[in-house]
Design an enzyme around this catalytic site. Sequence first.
Site, PDB file in Angstrom:
ATOM      1  N   CYS A 311      45.208  38.730  34.737  1.00 52.77           N
ATOM      2  CA  CYS A 311      43.855  38.619  35.088  1.00 52.77           C
ATOM      3  C   CYS A 311      43.012  39.503  36.710  1.00 52.77           C
ATOM      4  O   CYS A 311      42.456  39.264  36.853  1.00 52.77           O
ATOM      5  CB  CYS A 311      43.090  37.288  34.748  1.00 52.77           C
ATOM      6  SG  CYS A 311      44.202  36.097  35.555  1.00 52.77           S
ATOM      7  N   HIS A 879      41.506  31.148  36.763  1.00 52.39           N
ATOM      8  CA  HIS A 879      40.761  33.248  36.282  1.00 52.39           C
ATOM      9  C   HIS A 879      40.270  33.745  37.042  1.00 52.39           C
ATOM     10  O   HIS A 879      39.291  33.445  37.734  1.00 52.39           O
ATOM     11  CB  HIS A 879      40.707  32.837  34.782  1.00 52.39           C
ATOM     12  CG  HIS A 879      40.349  33.683  33.871  1.00 52.39           C
ATOM     13  ND1 HIS A 879      41.574  34.337  33.645  1.00 52.39           N
ATOM     14  CD2 HIS A 879      38.931  34.065  34.045  1.00 52.39           C
ATOM     15  CE1 HIS A 879      40.968  35.106  32.671  1.00 52.39           C
ATOM     16  NE2 HIS A 879      39.542  35.183  32.687  1.00 52.39           N
TER      17      HIS A 879
END
Length: 961
Positions: A311, A879
């Site tokens: 990510c 994230h």
Amino acid sequence: MAEGRGTHERPDVETQKTELGALMGTTLQRGAQWYLIDSRWFKQWKKYVGFDSWDMYNVGEHNLFPGPIDNSGLFSDPESQTLKEHLIDELDYVLVPTEAWNKLLNWYGCVEGQQPIVRKVVEHGLFVKHCKVEVYLLELKLCENSDPTNVLSCHFSKADTIATIEKEMRKLFNIPAERETRLWNKYMSNTYEQLSKLDNTIQDAGLYQGQVLVIEPQNEDGTWPRQTLQSKSSTAPSRNFTTSSKPSASPYSSMSASLIANGDSTNSSGMHNSGVSRGGAGFSASYNCQEPPSPHIQPGLCGLGNLGNTCFMNSALQCLSNTGPLTEYFLKDEYEAEINRDNPLGMKGEIAEAYAELIKQMWSGRDTHVAPRMFKTQVGRFAPQFSGYQQQDSQELLAFILDGLHEDLNRVKKKPYLEPKDANGRPDAVVAKEAWENHRLRNDSVIVDTFHGLFKSTLVCPECAKVSVTFDPFCYLTLPLPLKKDRIMEVFLVPADPHCRPIQYRVTVPLMGAISDLCEALSKLSGIAAENMVVTDVYNHRFHKIFQMDEGLSHITPRDDIFVYEICTTPMDGSEYITLPVYFREKKSRPSSTSSGAVLYGQPLLVSVPKHRLTLESLYQAVCERISRYIKQPLPEEFLSSPLEPGACNGSRGSYEGDEEEMDHQEEGKEQLSEVEESGEDSQGGDPTETTQKAKGPPRHKRLFTFSLVNSCGTADINSLATDGKLLKLNSRSTLAIDWDSETRSLYFDEQESEACEKHTSMSQPQKKKKAAIALRECIELFTTMETLGEHDPWYCPTCKKHQQATKKFDLWSLPKILVVHLKRFSYNRYWRDKLDTVVEFPVRALNMSEFVCDRAARPYVYDLIAVSNHYGAMGVGHYTAYAKNRLNGKWYYFDDSSVSLASEDQIVTKAAYVLFYQRRDDECPSTSSPVSFPGSDGGAKLSSSQQDLGEEEAYTMDTN
């Protein structure tokens, strides 16, 4: 239990230190095997043998003996021995070569039931080879062509070959050796590529975390189930492979016992040719089995599939993709004429080509999402630090991509040598112009055109006042955030009253404070005097560390379990007490051995007992008193040799510290752990397992537990305390274990109560409100503030002819078209890492940077935000996502890996903002010129009303109000 369970005689500590020291310097070699050891066990071993020259205190003492190698702290699941995620080298584990592991195993053994954690060394990099131990294996999803819904999860090393995977799949799906097979790589739901080169490694093939592989056995008539699909979609030849002369399955592959249902299935309709990717690393055929794409997909609104903790890469790529000048350059194929394949600092043009191919996919208007697999593979070849599947930093990757693109596209074929010049009193404008022209003589690319600006750096010697002014290029601004001064900690307070449960508190302490600050903060909430507290780090049912008051809080990481024990004041009679660590253990019989084993459980305790005239009976009573809350009542009469009622005070903090001082002065070599001395008194002490009685004494009763004197880890016995007729002589470095047999523990030990705790109101009260959001201008002002160089980072003064701690100041001289602002949220030391979650308020429109540019003759610098890279979570985990403004329709979108959704401007400013992309307003800005015609668009794009109005807005200067 013996001191460890090694199979060889253990040499003295000096020999151990010498032999291991030589091996720890072993160079990593491709294919070699290394072993993981829990850093806590290894640190204990180093203390025991005096491995570090600065930690030679009490070398060889039994109390420091590490016991068998214990890696339980590294496992998220002890049964399967699955490693925890995001383990950090040196902090959580150490890596040792095979020979070192074998020596430690022979000397100390390993905790029963644990398997060694062995990993291969893999090689990364194309030009500069880089070896590293592959701590986390790659998980692949394996299925058979006839049943694609049943998927097995299997782990492989990136050094394993395609043939290794094929052999493993034959075994898993019971495919006969004589039957030919083909192996397919399935990605993007319905895209297949054939894996044809058996000798390619997993790394060479570009396989990623969670990749689905399909094995296709040949039909009995010699045809292939996928032959029709392949003949329609692929012009490249395929290579069928058989099982002859294949290497054996890798010892590093392991199959999960569970079946994972996968809803993806092959769609045999709507095929279209996707071609073979450049540098496909053994993919000989490729085709898609998906419905024709919708013609209404907005170019640029293309998600990026997560290839396994990628990510961070997806976030950086989405920001770059929505940087108009750069994307336009690649979509117009301007890069093709400028690729510099001979630049020794470049990547032969391969990074530029891989990036161009990805950008064209993302802006084709054909796909809702793509997998940046080949781009990641190319990045990993040139930057090995990004080759694995652990979380990385989006800003660090961004810096690599920009630098890589610059060198691949550098228009300068032969860089001239230029002697750096100091200002020497010349006007700033002259020196700056000279510095920029010199920079362009060596660096001339679309990256320099778009992203590069110029710093002014001023150094002043504190001794001779020499002023040195230099101008240096930059590609992005790294802005510091005001550091927080406090830290919130959650700790457990264990009261001296044995009837009280531990209480969990949340306290605020100075970020760089000491243990004493923690005790003072806890004292204010609990009412217990700080001097009566002992702070400990509890790990795996034992004390990993007992802190001194002057130690820094930086030694405590957020993941540590901190227990603070109340130790009572000195008793009224003035007798001297010592405080002993006490561990709970359950004795277990080992059928394969004549010796018994013991397993730690529960929370350890600190128990205070008289230092002098201590008998086994009084020790038993003191411990029974301390654990009375854990004992199920009523006890049978046979156990009632002593009451379990609280009576005497539980200890003395003053004598606890005094004993440490006393032990420091004991002569070297003297036995310090367990001694007994003759006593003329009639003692009640004795072997607690015996039920015989003295001729004139009362009948002995059965005890709940027995005592053992153990090492500080509780893993190795030193002595028993069966000392009938003698007084015990213990000291503050003694550690006791109370050993329960399985039946007694099951019947009379209250497991639930032993783990129970209360929560103080501080845990439920809202945390102290953090400082209000800061403005971006505060970060810029902090960046341009004058500072004094540290003593380890001095400047060489050409006038004084020596290094000086000069004052240094940065200023901005010129700014680029695209201004990339990196908010420095992460900080760390050798013990732990931290992230600043402060909200930085940054303008979405009309950021005026002119006031921060020291060139007064410069043009106006007014910027509009075009993209933001976000990070949620803590350092090393969490994230990454991105916000970006589509330059065709002027709308904001939220990019979360493969997902793309519409966003609004008021969503963008959050505490997660990490890297900001701003585009300068000027006559050359694409918003006022003819936009490029993107593939999939209707020959051009109309600007939204918000874009049209953008140029007419009044620029504003940042304000903290």
